[in-house]
Design a protein around this motif. Structure first.
Motif, PDB file in Angstrom:
ATOM      1  N   GLN A 148       0.822  -1.207   0.000  1.00 39.38           N
ATOM      2  CA  GLN A 148       0.000   0.000   0.000  1.00 39.38           C
ATOM      3  C   GLN A 148       0.855   1.256   0.000  1.00 39.38           C
ATOM      4  O   GLN A 148       0.526   2.253  -0.648  1.00 39.38           O
ATOM      5  CB  GLN A 148      -0.934  -0.006   1.211  1.00 39.38           C
ATOM      6  CG  GLN A 148      -2.075   0.987   1.092  1.00 39.38           C
ATOM      7  CD  GLN A 148      -2.988   0.672  -0.087  1.00 39.38           C
ATOM      8  OE1 GLN A 148      -3.576  -0.409  -0.167  1.00 39.38           O
ATOM      9  NE2 GLN A 148      -3.114   1.620  -1.018  1.00 39.38           N
TER      10      GLN A 148
ATOM     11  N   ASP B 234       0.470   4.028  -2.844  1.00 30.40           N
ATOM     12  CA  ASP B 234       0.137   5.404  -2.480  1.00 30.40           C
ATOM     13  C   ASP B 234       1.162   6.399  -2.997  1.00 30.40           C
ATOM     14  O   ASP B 234       0.843   7.565  -3.250  1.00 30.40           O
ATOM     15  CB  ASP B 234       0.012   5.537  -0.958  1.00 30.40           C
ATOM     16  CG  ASP B 234      -1.264   4.922  -0.409  1.00 30.40           C
ATOM     17  OD1 ASP B 234      -2.191   4.673  -1.208  1.00 30.40           O
ATOM     18  OD2 ASP B 234      -1.329   4.670   0.813  1.00 30.40           O
TER      19      ASP B 234
ATOM     20  N   PRO C 216      -0.192   6.846  -7.091  1.00 33.97           N
ATOM     21  CA  PRO C 216      -1.572   6.354  -7.171  1.00 33.97           C
ATOM     22  C   PRO C 216      -2.109   6.217  -8.584  1.00 33.97           C
ATOM     23  O   PRO C 216      -3.107   5.529  -8.800  1.00 33.97           O
ATOM     24  CB  PRO C 216      -2.364   7.412  -6.392  1.00 33.97           C
ATOM     25  CG  PRO C 216      -1.523   8.649  -6.468  1.00 33.97           C
ATOM     26  CD  PRO C 216      -0.105   8.164  -6.451  1.00 33.97           C
TER      27      PRO C 216
ATOM     28  N   ALA D 191      -2.849   2.340  -9.991  1.00 42.98           N
ATOM     29  CA  ALA D 191      -4.296   2.260  -9.806  1.00 42.98           C
ATOM     30  C   ALA D 191      -4.855   0.869 -10.084  1.00 42.98           C
ATOM     31  O   ALA D 191      -5.696   0.362  -9.338  1.00 42.98           O
ATOM     32  CB  ALA D 191      -4.981   3.295 -10.692  1.00 42.98           C
TER      33      ALA D 191
ATOM     34  N   ALA E 187      -3.990  -1.297  -7.191  1.00 43.22           N
ATOM     35  CA  ALA E 187      -4.673  -0.851  -5.976  1.00 43.22           C
ATOM     36  C   ALA E 187      -6.125  -1.307  -5.953  1.00 43.22           C
ATOM     37  O   ALA E 187      -6.647  -1.711  -4.900  1.00 43.22           O
ATOM     38  CB  ALA E 187      -4.592   0.672  -5.866  1.00 43.22           C
ATOM     39  N   GLU E 188      -6.785  -1.268  -7.103  1.00 39.89           N
ATOM     40  CA  GLU E 188      -8.174  -1.718  -7.160  1.00 39.89           C
ATOM     41  C   GLU E 188      -8.268  -3.203  -6.833  1.00 39.89           C
ATOM     42  O   GLU E 188      -9.149  -3.634  -6.078  1.00 39.89           O
ATOM     43  CB  GLU E 188      -8.767  -1.435  -8.536  1.00 39.89           C
ATOM     44  CG  GLU E 188     -10.241  -1.800  -8.643  1.00 39.89           C
ATOM     45  CD  GLU E 188     -10.820  -1.487 -10.007  1.00 39.89           C
ATOM     46  OE1 GLU E 188     -11.832  -0.773 -10.066  1.00 39.89           O
ATOM     47  OE2 GLU E 188     -10.248  -1.976 -11.010  1.00 39.89           O
TER      48      GLU E 188
ATOM     49  N   ALA F  81      -7.531  -3.867  -3.070  1.00 39.49           N
ATOM     50  CA  ALA F  81      -8.672  -3.492  -2.241  1.00 39.49           C
ATOM     51  C   ALA F  81      -9.784  -4.538  -2.313  1.00 39.49           C
ATOM     52  O   ALA F  81     -10.466  -4.810  -1.322  1.00 39.49           O
ATOM     53  CB  ALA F  81      -9.204  -2.125  -2.673  1.00 39.49           C
TER      54      ALA F  81
ATOM     55  N   THR G 106     -10.173   3.611  -7.435  1.00 36.72           N
ATOM     56  CA  THR G 106      -9.500   3.431  -6.147  1.00 36.72           C
ATOM     57  C   THR G 106      -9.896   4.582  -5.240  1.00 36.72           C
ATOM     58  O   THR G 106     -10.609   5.498  -5.645  1.00 36.72           O
ATOM     59  CB  THR G 106      -7.966   3.416  -6.313  1.00 36.72           C
ATOM     60  OG1 THR G 106      -7.507   4.758  -6.555  1.00 36.72           O
ATOM     61  CG2 THR G 106      -7.537   2.529  -7.470  1.00 36.72           C
ATOM     62  N   ARG G 107      -9.389   4.550  -4.032  1.00 36.68           N
ATOM     63  CA  ARG G 107      -9.706   5.656  -3.125  1.00 36.68           C
ATOM     64  C   ARG G 107      -8.959   6.926  -3.491  1.00 36.68           C
ATOM     65  O   ARG G 107      -9.280   8.007  -2.985  1.00 36.68           O
ATOM     66  CB  ARG G 107      -9.379   5.265  -1.678  1.00 36.68           C
ATOM     67  CG  ARG G 107      -7.921   4.941  -1.418  1.00 36.68           C
ATOM     68  CD  ARG G 107      -7.722   4.406  -0.006  1.00 36.68           C
ATOM     69  NE  ARG G 107      -6.346   4.033   0.247  1.00 36.68           N
ATOM     70  CZ  ARG G 107      -5.405   4.863   0.689  1.00 36.68           C
ATOM     71  NH1 ARG G 107      -5.705   6.126   0.923  1.00 36.68           N
ATOM     72  NH2 ARG G 107      -4.166   4.439   0.905  1.00 36.68           N
TER      73      ARG G 107
ATOM     74  N   THR H 267      -9.869   7.674 -10.189  1.00 40.20           N
ATOM     75  CA  THR H 267     -10.567   6.801 -11.112  1.00 40.20           C
ATOM     76  C   THR H 267      -9.963   7.018 -12.489  1.00 40.20           C
ATOM     77  O   THR H 267      -9.705   8.152 -12.894  1.00 40.20           O
ATOM     78  CB  THR H 267     -12.086   7.050 -11.145  1.00 40.20           C
ATOM     79  OG1 THR H 267     -12.697   6.141 -12.079  1.00 40.20           O
ATOM     80  CG2 THR H 267     -12.434   8.472 -11.538  1.00 40.20           C
TER      81      THR H 267
END
Length: 279
Positions: free
Chosen positions: A18, A22, A25, A29, A32-33, A36, A208-209, A212
């Motif tokens: 992570q 981060d 990002p 991405a 990360a998706e 998650a 992701t957070r 997009t």
């Protein structure tokens, strides 16, 4: 003691992964998706994450699955990833990520994995975190579940034009249609219709957070040059920022100057460059 710098990562390394995601990002991405959604247990997803760990700290990662995606990959990490991956048959359909890492990786793997169908060495990566200054097109909206039949031909046309092969050739398009249906169901697909015909489309392919990522931007050939793309993309950006993520990102082929002008008018700014190797 011999230290092996590459190892497959699992849940105990979640924080390290992570941290790297981060730090970038936009390039990270896609990974990360998946992290998650599925965590780091590879059997719960469709790929594996390897880490470059020359000491006591994971410094770089690479996703190996249908796509090969390096993140935070320094030159020593790229060399180590190539040593690992080059000893195995290629399973990915593309290599994608930050241009310098992808091109270095491909230079090292091409002798065993080549030839590539296409190499796109410079694809501007663009990002925005604010609403465009131009008005949005009120006719651009989310595609409804009952409209997949109308959207699918436009999606096939976009894919074929962009990638250079038809998504129908392997399984008659069943897998690709399933993906389009999932995007529609997830409220990730946008379109402008004229009657039953899609004249503009775009999807939020990754969420992701942190961002997009917009993909699949397409204007029907008969409507190109009429100035509809800027207002249509503005509508997509406005909805994505309001409803989905704090930033909107995308990457574009460097030869597509018309699209780059559209994105510039919509307020996107440079965040570096991607490269893509297609098989």
């Amino acid at each position: 003691m011999l230290t092996v710098p590459i190892r497959q990562l699992g849940e105990p390394e979640r924080a390290a992964v992570q941290r790297i995601l981060d730090a970038d990002p936009y390039a990270g991405a896609q990974i990360a998706e998946r992290v998650a959604a599925h965590g780091l247990n590879w059997w719960r997803s469709d790929g594996r994450i390897y880490g470059y760990d020359p000491g006591r700290r994971v410094e770089s990662i690479i996703w190996s699955g249908a796509h090969l995606v390096p993140v935070g990959a320094t030159p020593p990490a790229v060399a180590a990833f190539a040593d690992l991956l080059g000893s195995e048959p290629r399973i990915c359909s593309s290599i994608i990520g930050r241009a310098e890492a992808v091109l270095d990786l491909w230079d090292r793997l091409s002798a065993t994995w080549g030839p590539a169908r296409d190499v796109r060495p410079h694809q501007p990566l663009l990002v925005t975190d604010r609403s465009p200054l131009v008005p949005g097109d009120p006719a651009v909206r989310l595609v409804r579940p009952g409209e997949v039949d109308q959207l699918f031909p436009a999606a096939v046309a976009m894919y074929t034009e962009e990638v250079g092969v038809s998504p129908l050739q392997d399984d008659g398009g069943r897998g690709y249609r399933r993906r389009i249906s999932e995007l529609v169901k997830g409220k990730r697909a946008y379109a402008r219709f004229v009657g039953d015909q899609v004249i503009f489309k775009a999807e939020l392919a990754i969420i992701t957070r942190r961002t997009t990522q917009v993909q699949g931007v397409w204007v029907h050939p008969e409507y190109r040059g009429r100035g509809i793309a800027t207002a249509a993309m503005t509508a997509v950006v406005n909805d994505a920022l309001r409803r989905v993520a704090p930033t909107v990102s995308l990457y574009v082929n460097d030869y597509n100057t018309a699209a780059q002008r559209v994105y510039q008018r919509c307020g996107f700014v440079s965040a570096g460059a991607f490269a893509t190797v297609l098989f």
